[in-house]
Every structure is written in C-alpha cells, then in structure tokens.
Design a protein around this motif. Structure first.
Motif, PDB file in Angstrom:
ATOM      1  N   LYS A   1     -16.893  -4.616  31.434  1.00  0.00           N
ATOM      2  CA  LYS A   1     -17.042  -6.116  31.989  1.00  0.00           C
ATOM      3  C   LYS A   1     -18.085  -7.047  31.110  1.00  0.00           C
ATOM      4  O   LYS A   1     -17.656  -7.931  30.951  1.00  0.00           O
ATOM      5  N   SER A   2     -19.020  -6.332  30.806  1.00  0.00           N
ATOM      6  CA  SER A   2     -20.183  -7.106  30.219  1.00  0.00           C
ATOM      7  C   SER A   2     -19.696  -7.638  28.702  1.00  0.00           C
ATOM      8  O   SER A   2     -19.747  -8.682  28.220  1.00  0.00           O
ATOM      9  N   ALA A   3     -18.872  -6.506  28.046  1.00  0.00           N
ATOM     10  CA  ALA A   3     -18.353  -6.798  26.727  1.00  0.00           C
ATOM     11  C   ALA A   3     -17.250  -7.965  26.823  1.00  0.00           C
ATOM     12  O   ALA A   3     -17.111  -8.665  25.951  1.00  0.00           O
ATOM     13  N   ASP A   4     -16.353  -7.853  27.793  1.00  0.00           N
ATOM     14  CA  ASP A   4     -15.524  -8.892  28.068  1.00  0.00           C
ATOM     15  C   ASP A   4     -15.992 -10.283  28.306  1.00  0.00           C
ATOM     16  O   ASP A   4     -15.752 -11.217  27.803  1.00  0.00           O
ATOM     17  N   ASN A   5     -17.155 -10.329  29.149  1.00  0.00           N
ATOM     18  CA  ASN A   5     -17.679 -11.458  29.347  1.00  0.00           C
ATOM     19  C   ASN A   5     -18.409 -12.272  28.330  1.00  0.00           C
ATOM     20  O   ASN A   5     -18.459 -13.423  28.292  1.00  0.00           O
ATOM     21  N   LEU A   6     -18.982 -11.156  27.257  1.00  0.00           N
ATOM     22  CA  LEU A   6     -19.537 -11.950  26.182  1.00  0.00           C
ATOM     23  C   LEU A   6     -18.434 -12.350  25.091  1.00  0.00           C
ATOM     24  O   LEU A   6     -19.013 -12.659  24.034  1.00  0.00           O
ATOM     25  N   ASN A   7     -17.020 -11.875  25.456  1.00  0.00           N
ATOM     26  CA  ASN A   7     -16.246 -11.963  24.274  1.00  0.00           C
ATOM     27  C   ASN A   7     -16.610 -11.291  23.024  1.00  0.00           C
ATOM     28  O   ASN A   7     -16.278 -11.793  21.812  1.00  0.00           O
ATOM     29  N   LEU A   8     -17.353 -10.046  23.242  1.00  0.00           N
ATOM     30  CA  LEU A   8     -17.542  -9.405  21.907  1.00  0.00           C
ATOM     31  C   LEU A   8     -16.271  -9.001  21.046  1.00  0.00           C
ATOM     32  O   LEU A   8     -15.136  -8.521  21.547  1.00  0.00           O
ATOM     33  N   ALA A   9     -16.442  -9.147  19.727  1.00  0.00           N
ATOM     34  CA  ALA A   9     -15.121  -8.936  18.864  1.00  0.00           C
ATOM     35  C   ALA A   9     -15.978  -8.791  17.531  1.00  0.00           C
ATOM     36  O   ALA A   9     -17.031  -9.299  17.031  1.00  0.00           O
ATOM     37  N   PRO A  10     -15.656  -7.801  16.567  1.00  0.00           N
ATOM     38  CA  PRO A  10     -15.773  -7.606  15.237  1.00  0.00           C
ATOM     39  C   PRO A  10     -16.020  -8.935  14.425  1.00  0.00           C
ATOM     40  O   PRO A  10     -15.065  -9.758  14.671  1.00  0.00           O
ATOM     41  N   GLY A  11     -17.159  -8.941  13.760  1.00  0.00           N
ATOM     42  CA  GLY A  11     -17.316 -10.384  13.279  1.00  0.00           C
ATOM     43  C   GLY A  11     -18.004 -11.379  13.779  1.00  0.00           C
ATOM     44  O   GLY A  11     -18.651 -12.504  13.254  1.00  0.00           O
TER      45      GLY A  11
END
Length: 69
Positions: free
Chosen positions: A42-52
């Motif tokens: 959920k935290s990864a999704d909320n931060l919109n984490l993505a390579p680059g």
C-alpha cells in the motif's frame, strides 16, 4: 520534506517487486551502492514507486549491529 532522521539518502528506484502484502524496493544511490527496503504494498502504491523515479531512503534505528565470523 524535513524530518529528524539524519540518515537520508537520495537515489533512484532501480527495481520494485510487489507481492500481495509487501513490496521489495531497490534504490540505487550511485557509485555501485544500493539499498533494499521491504515496505507495505500500500505504501509503495501510495508513493507511486516505479523504476527510474527519484526517492529518499531514510534510516531511523535505535540500534545498529555489526558482526564478524
């Protein structure tokens, strides 16, 4: 962003592997140094984490243990 933790490292998300509950995030700090963190999906999704994407690694710990064989 201002926080009290002194161990802050700016880097670039190199890789993210999302599981059903958690996500493993590898952040490249440059010079061949990488830090891997396990956070909630959920935290990864909320931060919109993505390579680059640029991200900060913040380490706040009460203990650091070093050991040898």
């Amino acid at each position: 962003m201002k926080i009290s933790a002194r161990n802050q490292f700016k880097g670039t998300v190199k890789e993210i592997e999302r599981g059903p509950v958690s996500a493993e995030v590898v952040v490249d700090l440059g010079g061949g140094t990488e830090i891997t963190a396990i956070i909630t999906r959920k935290s990864a999704d909320n931060l919109n984490l993505a390579p680059g994407k640029e991200a900060y690694v913040v380490i706040k710990a009460t203990e650091v243990i070093v050991g040898i064989d």
